[in-house]
Design a protein around this motif. Structure first.
Motif, PDB file in Angstrom:
ATOM      1  N   MET A  29       0.224  -2.652  -9.869  1.00  0.00           N
ATOM      2  CA  MET A  29       1.606  -2.519  -9.676  1.00  0.00           C
ATOM      3  C   MET A  29       2.303  -3.667 -10.364  1.00  0.00           C
ATOM      4  O   MET A  29       1.959  -4.622  -9.807  1.00  0.00           O
ATOM      5  CB  MET A  29       2.017  -2.434  -8.144  1.00  0.00           C
ATOM      6  N   PRO A  30       3.346  -3.748 -11.159  1.00  0.00           N
ATOM      7  CA  PRO A  30       4.134  -4.616 -11.618  1.00  0.00           C
ATOM      8  C   PRO A  30       4.576  -5.349 -10.601  1.00  0.00           C
ATOM      9  O   PRO A  30       5.497  -4.747  -9.761  1.00  0.00           O
ATOM     10  CB  PRO A  30       4.942  -4.320 -12.759  1.00  0.00           C
ATOM     11  N   PHE A  31       4.613  -6.772 -10.271  1.00  0.00           N
ATOM     12  CA  PHE A  31       5.171  -7.739  -9.327  1.00  0.00           C
ATOM     13  C   PHE A  31       5.864  -8.753 -10.080  1.00  0.00           C
ATOM     14  O   PHE A  31       5.420  -9.375 -10.935  1.00  0.00           O
ATOM     15  CB  PHE A  31       4.206  -8.286  -8.369  1.00  0.00           C
ATOM     16  N   LEU A  32       7.248  -8.642  -9.596  1.00  0.00           N
ATOM     17  CA  LEU A  32       8.092  -9.569 -10.029  1.00  0.00           C
ATOM     18  C   LEU A  32       8.481 -10.713  -8.962  1.00  0.00           C
ATOM     19  O   LEU A  32       9.005 -10.215  -7.824  1.00  0.00           O
ATOM     20  CB  LEU A  32       9.572  -8.933 -10.521  1.00  0.00           C
ATOM     21  N   ARG A  89       0.737  -1.160   0.068  1.00  0.00           N
ATOM     22  CA  ARG A  89      -0.019   0.088  -0.086  1.00  0.00           C
ATOM     23  C   ARG A  89       0.861   1.301   0.236  1.00  0.00           C
ATOM     24  O   ARG A  89       0.378   2.255  -0.586  1.00  0.00           O
ATOM     25  CB  ARG A  89      -0.959  -0.098   1.220  1.00  0.00           C
ATOM     26  N   GLU A  90       1.965   1.256   0.960  1.00  0.00           N
ATOM     27  CA  GLU A  90       2.676   2.498   0.718  1.00  0.00           C
ATOM     28  C   GLU A  90       3.676   2.536  -0.420  1.00  0.00           C
ATOM     29  O   GLU A  90       3.937   3.662  -0.978  1.00  0.00           O
ATOM     30  CB  GLU A  90       3.622   2.462   2.001  1.00  0.00           C
ATOM     31  N   LEU A  91       4.070   1.453  -0.835  1.00  0.00           N
ATOM     32  CA  LEU A  91       4.991   1.564  -1.971  1.00  0.00           C
ATOM     33  C   LEU A  91       4.547   2.038  -3.397  1.00  0.00           C
ATOM     34  O   LEU A  91       4.731   2.666  -4.158  1.00  0.00           O
ATOM     35  CB  LEU A  91       5.640   0.268  -2.431  1.00  0.00           C
ATOM     36  N   ALA A  92       3.102   1.794  -3.560  1.00  0.00           N
ATOM     37  CA  ALA A  92       2.330   2.094  -4.588  1.00  0.00           C
ATOM     38  C   ALA A  92       1.949   3.756  -4.695  1.00  0.00           C
ATOM     39  O   ALA A  92       1.669   4.159  -5.773  1.00  0.00           O
ATOM     40  CB  ALA A  92       0.718   1.444  -4.424  1.00  0.00           C
ATOM     41  N   THR A  93       2.270   4.405  -3.737  1.00  0.00           N
ATOM     42  CA  THR A  93       2.132   5.772  -3.549  1.00  0.00           C
ATOM     43  C   THR A  93       3.212   6.534  -4.237  1.00  0.00           C
ATOM     44  O   THR A  93       3.162   7.779  -4.344  1.00  0.00           O
ATOM     45  CB  THR A  93       1.612   6.249  -2.290  1.00  0.00           C
ATOM     46  N   GLU A 133      -1.448 -13.199  -0.239  1.00  0.00           N
ATOM     47  CA  GLU A 133      -2.492 -12.182   0.559  1.00  0.00           C
ATOM     48  C   GLU A 133      -2.269 -10.614  -0.305  1.00  0.00           C
ATOM     49  O   GLU A 133      -3.315  -9.912   0.031  1.00  0.00           O
ATOM     50  CB  GLU A 133      -2.046 -12.175   2.098  1.00  0.00           C
ATOM     51  N   GLU A 134      -1.125 -10.413  -0.722  1.00  0.00           N
ATOM     52  CA  GLU A 134      -0.829  -9.157  -1.443  1.00  0.00           C
ATOM     53  C   GLU A 134      -1.818  -8.994  -2.704  1.00  0.00           C
ATOM     54  O   GLU A 134      -1.912  -7.821  -3.275  1.00  0.00           O
ATOM     55  CB  GLU A 134       0.484  -8.983  -1.570  1.00  0.00           C
TER      56      GLU A 134
END
Length: 400
Positions: free
Chosen positions: A129-132, A97-101, A119-120
């Motif tokens: 958000m691209p997630f690797l 949530r914080e990183l997305a901002t 869970e994320e």
């Protein structure tokens, strides 16, 4: 004639003499190019864990190489920020949530623990958000029903791991197997994968499934239930702590009662060999991997080691702790950088689309024609799997 030429030359040089210092001053005022940010949400701070640190080192090694070659988007350096979740899902959700901002943060790398990533997923879908994923292996991480899918994995998946382990046991003549699984989403993912593979097959035969809970102090009763059911081998889905407990308990049994253990790779994400101690050499214990630095040709591995050496003291294959995390993260970072340049922007949706188009890519792990496509967000396949064992010094080496 000379005076006319001199006046003409002066008319050209004088504006240049004024303009050049102004251009230089503006460039100095602008400062260095703004960095493009990547993030790692991992299990930092978890006792005995080495996986997040290994992934971080792989990312930073790749970033160093990329930045020395000019960065991305015409000269912008990559930089990494980290967040720790200690394998606690609520912490991971808070981190995402914080990183997305954060502006100009283009993608987040995940850690070892599939339950945290699963869970994320709703928040990753919401934030686009691209997630690797360089480690976590539950099938549902990529098979997540996102449209479009923002998750990309260069790692093992349980749908590959379980069939490979079951076939390996059968090839060794161990046709009656027992599953010893962690009571988490990761364990359930592996049971589903095993059942899919075994459906309609006569061998191997699954004689039973036993479950344990995180931080259980003994697993020998579960092991014994499977042995009493006729298991000739145990397929283990565990992380380093519980696996070390089991190995010490099995080593304490008479040799005739020590069944071979074929393990999923969570054990390689921490100090498993150190926790198991000398007992590890008394048990037939092997573990699935996707790559071994001992099998990477020197012309591919040596340039990576030349960068990682000054940064982290990694000079030889033996120095790479939790090798799949380091190597997968290195290649994923290089692929991501190519996608950013292809997109021509830090816009996350554009980078996501570009990740599906990158290729060909010559990686440290292997060559990829296209690591990802619109229909395939898994970079690895069944031909990338191997088994490994721990030497007496704790180094993980491939089984010949």
């Amino acid at each position: 004639m000379f005076a006319v030429a001199l006046r003409l030359l002066r008319s050209i040089l004088l504006p240049l003499a004024v303009a050049l210092p102004l251009v230089a001053a503006r460039a100095m005022a602008a400062g260095p190019a703004a960095p493009v940010m990547l993030a790692l949400d991992g299990e930092f701070g978890l006792a005995n864990s080495t996986s997040a640190e290994s992934i971080e080192r792989g990312i930073l090694t790749a970033i160093d190489d990329i930045n020395r070659q000019g960065g991305v988007l015409g000269g912008r350096p990559l930089t990494l920020i980290t967040r720790e979740h200690r394998s606690i899902s609520a912490r991971g959700i808070k981190n995402i949530r914080e990183l997305a901002t954060i502006p100009d943060l283009v993608a987040v790398f995940g850690g070892r623990f599939s339950p945290v990533v699963m869970e994320e997923l709703p928040l990753l879908r919401q934030s686009r958000m691209p997630f690797l994923a360089p480690w976590s292996s539950a099938d549902a991480i990529v098979d997540n029903r996102m449209e479009p899918n923002y998750v990309f994995r260069l790692s093992l998946r349980d749908g590959l791991a379980m069939p490979f382990l079951l076939k390996r046991a059968a090839d060794r003549g161990q046709t009656r197997v027992g599953l010893l699984l962690t009571n988490t989403a990761w364990g359930r993912s592996n049971l589903e994968a095993a059942n899919r593979f075994l459906a309609g097959r006569k061998e191997p035969v699954l004689v039973g499934t036993a479950w344990y809970n995180w931080r259980d102090r003994s697993l020998i009763d579960k092991y014994q239930l499977l042995a009493d059911a006729g298991a000739q081998a145990i397929l283990l889905v565990a992380n380093d702590d519980e696996a070390a407990v089991l190995v010490r308990e099995v080593a304490a049994l008479p040799p005739a009662r020590r069944l071979p253990i074929l393990s999923h790779w969570g054990v390689t994400g921490g100090d498993f060999a150190g926790q198991a101690g000398p007992a590890l050499q008394e048990v037939d214990f092997s573990v699935i991997q996707t790559v071994s630095p001992f099998r990477i040709p020197p012309d591919r591995l040596d340039p990576v080691l030349r960068t990682a050496g000054p940064l982290f003291g990694i000079h030889r294959p033996e120095d790479i702790v939790s090798p799949v995390g380091f190597l997968h993260a290195y290649d994923l970072t290089r692929i991501l950088a190519l996608a950013i340049d292809r997109a021509g922007t830090t816009d996350r949706a554009a980078v996501r689309d570009a990740l599906e188009q990158v290729g060909p890519y010559r990686g440290v792990t292997r060559d990829f024609d296209r690591p990802f496509t619109p229909d395939r967000h898994e970079a690895l396949g069944p031909d990338d799997l191997l088994m490994a064992r721990f030497r007496a010094d704790g180094v993980l080496v491939p089984v010949e």
